[in-house]
Design an enzyme around this catalytic site. Structure first.
Site, PDB file in Angstrom:
ATOM      1  N   TYR A 185       0.635   3.957  13.500  1.00  0.00           N
ATOM      2  CA  TYR A 185      -0.760   4.382  13.400  1.00  0.00           C
ATOM      3  C   TYR A 185      -1.575   3.737  14.524  1.00  0.00           C
ATOM      4  CZ  TYR A 185       0.867   6.381   9.045  1.00  0.00           C
ATOM      5  OH  TYR A 185       1.567   7.112   8.122  1.00  0.00           O
TER       6      TYR A 185
ATOM      7  N   PRO B 251       0.830  -1.210   0.000  1.00  0.00           N
ATOM      8  CA  PRO B 251       0.000   0.000   0.000  1.00  0.00           C
ATOM      9  C   PRO B 251       0.864   1.260   0.000  1.00  0.00           C
ATOM     10  CG  PRO B 251      -0.728  -1.563   1.679  1.00  0.00           C
ATOM     11  CD  PRO B 251       0.600  -2.045   1.195  1.00  0.00           C
TER      12      PRO B 251
ATOM     13  N   LEU C 180      12.924  -1.856   0.729  1.00  0.00           N
ATOM     14  CA  LEU C 180      14.093  -1.651  -0.131  1.00  0.00           C
ATOM     15  C   LEU C 180      14.546  -2.948  -0.799  1.00  0.00           C
ATOM     16  CD1 LEU C 180      16.107   1.009   1.915  1.00  0.00           C
ATOM     17  CD2 LEU C 180      14.455   1.337   0.057  1.00  0.00           C
TER      18      LEU C 180
END
Length: 378
Positions: A188, A23, A306
């Site tokens: 979050y 996402p 990465l």
């Protein structure tokens, strides 16, 4: 054939390969409604050969958005634009997933590429501002601009959050998504409840490890009951806060085992999200976290962070460090990454079959003329 391009099955869903688009927030929605940018952004990954494409962090309530420009799924009117994306991804042989989220104390922050909007930009982008809610009334960061002191959530707030989440799950089903990912990472809301860095509550949702896991486990049980039994469920976690007083990978292994017992099918293993964590991002830097969670909890994982080359993706799957390879920034840089990676890993003409019909024959003819890929001279 390379391991990266073998199918992978979770419940009734079989992915055509192990490549996943993670996402990625686009900060381009208005009042939570996605638009043509989101369609084009995600459609290209279906064209590019990815097995599973996740829609960005999608807020289950207006106050759960990271910014005023975030996507949402708190209204039935928001369903149709997602269905358009899902249908196109399916037409390209890709599965479609959506990450449902709430930003907690990291909500109502500036758009990264528009940190100080002008009055005209505020009107054009449907700017909004509000006070965030969180497990505890602790600001995410005093040194970084854009964050606000949140209001501590009451038990009624927690109940309403879970209700809004389940309503968004039902909307995701109506839109045709193949899988849902519960966003419990990156500092979050759900990650805030998990981490002692953000959760200072004195009730049943704070204090001990069991109490801090309580909200995510309760929500997961509710989501699994609301989501069709044949469709898989992902959870994204920050496996480590990388902070001496924070959440650890050992905590994550315990959590992953509990999530597995509740019917979660895969863990998307990321890290970080809290101010003061000392990370040194480099190639494959999160892979050891995926390996440890997978081994200790006995649950499939997606590795992310990465990963850039075909050889890296192949080694991750072949070695058993993860079952799926998720790309974000590398997918932005090369939306055709799976198509290119298949040519790198599997020589000959078979990879040309992965290309869309409208493009594959032309790419093959180009390679033949230039003696590249399958037509290269030994």
């Amino acid at each position: 054939m390379s391991q990266l391009f073998t199918p992978f099955t979770l419940r009734d869903l079989t992915l055509k390969n192990r490549t996943v688009v993670a996402p990625m927030c686009q900060y381009t929605a208005r009042h939570g409604f996605i638009n043509d940018w989101h369609f084009a952004h995600l459609a290209r990954f279906g064209i590019g050969g990815f097995g599973l494409v996740f829609v960005e962090a999608t807020a289950v309530s207006p106050e759960g958005r990271i910014s005023y420009a975030d996507a949402g799924l708190w209204s039935d009117e928001q369903i149709e634009p997602y269905r358009r994306i899902v249908d196109f991804l399916h037409s390209q042989g890709a599965a479609a997933g959506i990450q449902l989220a709430h930003a907690g104390r990291k909500a109502s922050t500036p758009v990264p590429f528009r940190p100080n909007p002008t009055d005209a930009e505020k009107v054009a982008t449907a700017y909004e501002d509000w006070q965030p809610i969180a497990p505890s009334a602790i600001i995410h960061s005093d040194r970084m601009p854009g964050f606000k002191v949140p209001r501590e959530m009451t038990l009624d707030d927690i109940r309403r959050f879970k209700q809004s989440y389940i309503q968004s799950v039902h909307r995701a089903e109506k839109a045709g998504f193949d899988t849902i990912e519960i966003h419990a990472a990156h500092g979050y809301l759900l990650n805030q409840f998990l981490s002692p860095l953000a959760n200072k509550r004195q009730d049943d949702y704070g204090g001990s490890l069991d109490n801090r896991m309580r909200l995510l486990l309760e929500l997961t049980e509710d989501v699994r009951a609301a989501w069709p039994s044949g469709k898989p469920l992902f959870v994204r976690i920050s496996a480590s806060d990388n902070h001496p007083e924070g959440w650890s990978v050992e905590d994550s292994a315990v959590l992953a085992g509990k999530l597995k017992a509740l019917g979660v099918d895969a863990i998307d293993v990321s890290s970080g999200g809290f101010d003061g964590a000392a990370f040194n991002p480099k190639a494959l830097y999160q892979l050891p976290l995926s390996r440890q969670v997978r081994e200790q909890a006995g649950i499939p994982t997606a590795a992310v962070g990465l990963i850039t080359t075909a050889e890296e993706g192949e080694a991750i799957v072949a070695s058993g460090d993860a079952d799926l390879v998720a790309l974000a920034r590398q997918a932005l840089d090369d939306p055709n990454w799976p198509l290119h990676a298949h040519h790198t890993l599997d020589k000959g003409e078979k990879p040309y079959a992965d290309w869309p019909l409208q493009a594959g024959y032309a790419v093959r003819n180009k390679d033949r003329s230039l003696k590249e890929r399958a037509f290269s001279v030994a």
